[in-house]
Design an enzyme around this catalytic site. Structure first.
Site, PDB file in Angstrom:
ATOM      1  CE  LYS A 176      -3.507   2.439   2.625  1.00 48.91           C
ATOM      2  NZ  LYS A 176      -4.467   2.400   3.726  1.00 48.91           N
ATOM      3  CE  LYS A 229      -5.983   1.940  -0.560  1.00 49.79           C
ATOM      4  NZ  LYS A 229      -6.246   2.158   0.815  1.00 49.79           N
TER       5      LYS A 229
HETATM    6  C1  PBG Z   1      -7.366   3.480   5.601  1.00 50.26           C
HETATM    7  C2  PBG Z   1      -7.634   3.346   4.160  1.00 50.26           C
HETATM    8  C3  PBG Z   1      -7.425   4.274   3.117  1.00 50.26           C
HETATM    9  C4  PBG Z   1      -7.961   3.700   1.957  1.00 50.26           C
HETATM   10  C5  PBG Z   1      -8.438   2.442   2.312  1.00 50.26           C
HETATM   11  N1  PBG Z   1      -8.209   2.232   3.666  1.00 50.26           N
HETATM   12  C6  PBG Z   1      -6.900   5.646   3.119  1.00 50.26           C
HETATM   13  C7  PBG Z   1      -5.520   5.952   3.482  1.00 50.26           C
HETATM   14  O1  PBG Z   1      -4.690   5.089   3.722  1.00 50.26           O
HETATM   15  O2  PBG Z   1      -5.239   7.142   3.572  1.00 50.26           O
HETATM   16  C8  PBG Z   1      -8.004   4.354   0.608  1.00 50.26           C
HETATM   17  C9  PBG Z   1      -9.098   3.896  -0.283  1.00 50.26           C
HETATM   18  C10 PBG Z   1      -9.377   4.786  -1.430  1.00 50.26           C
HETATM   19  O3  PBG Z   1      -8.705   5.816  -1.670  1.00 50.26           O
HETATM   20  O4  PBG Z   1     -10.334   4.470  -2.153  1.00 50.26           O
HETATM   21  N2  PBG Z   1      -6.044   3.521   5.980  1.00 50.26           N
END
Ligand code: PBG
Length: 304
Positions: A176, A229
């Site tokens: 991520k 992601k």
């Molecule tokens: C929580 C989380 C995030 C997303 C999914 N879980 C945001 C982040 O890490 O700032 C992003 C999902 C999206 O942008 O559609 N940590």
């Protein structure tokens, strides 16, 4: 007949943002078509998702109060926990996945516990475990830790095993990245960090080898599905993950990717439906077995 990649409704996971109240549908400005929904409205939408043939949903909670610990995350009567119970009762047959992270629940908006000005990785694990256990007690079928703390998959796995939930799989947000494409989500989930950014725990976009190491670590700790992601700027890593590990790979077509296509579509700058199918097909062609996307229900309806 010679088409190699075909989208199907069962490729998708539909995200929902669950907020307090009754009869609430609060549109997210940067994500036209997406709204924060109270539990009763989530149940309605979940039924449409299931009826379109989408097998799974993922729930994000927007609590009525936030504090430094994010204690609403493990409230057995929290928004997500109530939504799980209601969906299980009224929309049987849907796989319910929950996002496990502290950022929606903490007043500082970070994904773990803050000590001084830093996120305390190891102290955060206990909080994430409490949240995951509470979701599973409510009836979640799978948990998806998205916080990016080191060691959280192992910590959640052993807690689930200890509590008699060894059958509950973990979908880990493994690779991520600290991405600009999460911008609209932070409005949707009201989870923007109040100071600093997430670069001490999320990954640096240029690093592909490191992404493979993160995936290997999560698999070692017991992850059943690993995620890349965002999806579109990281298709190479979806492909690498699929070829190097040969395990189920999820890809998150994130909020900013959704917002770009919707904005261009609404403005008449692109054929929105074609662009959506092209992008989702590319994510699958790259190697994703599962695609988390805000388009899930709509696209599934059009594929039937
Ligand atoms: C929580 C989380 C995030 C997303 C999914 N879980 C945001 C982040 O890490 O700032 C992003 C999902 C999206 O942008 O559609 N940590």
């Amino acid at each position: 007949m010679v088409r190699e990649t075909r989208l199907a409704p069962d490729d998708f996971i539909q995200p929902f943002f669950v907020c307090p109240g009754r009869d609430v549908r609060k549109p997210v400005a940067a994500m036209p078509g997406v709204a924060q929904l109270s539990v009763d409205q989530v149940v309605r939408e979940a039924r449409a998702t299931r009826d379109a043939g989408v097998p799974a949903i993922i729930l994000f909670g927007i609590p009525s109060h936030k504090d430094a610990l994010g204690s609403a995350a493990w409230d057995d009567n929290g928004e997500v926990q109530r939504a799980i119970r209601e969906i299980k009762e009224h929309v049987p047959g849907l796989v319910i996945i929950t996002d496990v992270c502290m950022c929606e629940y903490t007043d500082h908006g970070h994904c773990g516990l803050i000590k001084g000005r830093e996120v305390d990785n190891d102290a955060s694990l206990e909080l994430l475990v409490r949240e995951a256990l509470s979701h599973v007690r409510a009836g979640a079928d799978m948990v998806a830790p998205s916080d990016m703390m080191d060691g959280r998959v192992g910590a959640i796995r052993s807690a689930l095993d200890r509590e008699g939930a060894s059958h509950i799989p973990i979908m880990a947000y493994s690779a991520k990245f600290a991405s600009a494409f999460y911008g609209p989500f932070r409005e949707a989930a009201e989870s923007a960090p109040q100071f600093g950014d997430r670069r001490s725990y999320q990954m640096d976009p240029p690093n592909g080898d490191e992404a493979m190491r993160e995936i290997a670590l999560d698999l070692d700790e017991g992850a059943d599905i690993v995620m890349v992601k965002p999806a579109l700027a990281y298709l190479d890593l979806i492909y690498r993950a699929k070829t190097e590990f040969n395990v189920p790979i999820a890809a998150y077509n994130v909020s900013g990717e959704y917002a770009m296509i919707r904005a261009a579509g609404i403005n008449g700058w692109m054929d929105e439906e074609r662009a959506t199918l092209e992008v989702l097909t590319a994510i699958k062609r790259a190697g994703a077995d599962l695609i988390l996307t805000y388009f899930a229900t709509r696209v599934a309806q059009s594929l039937r």
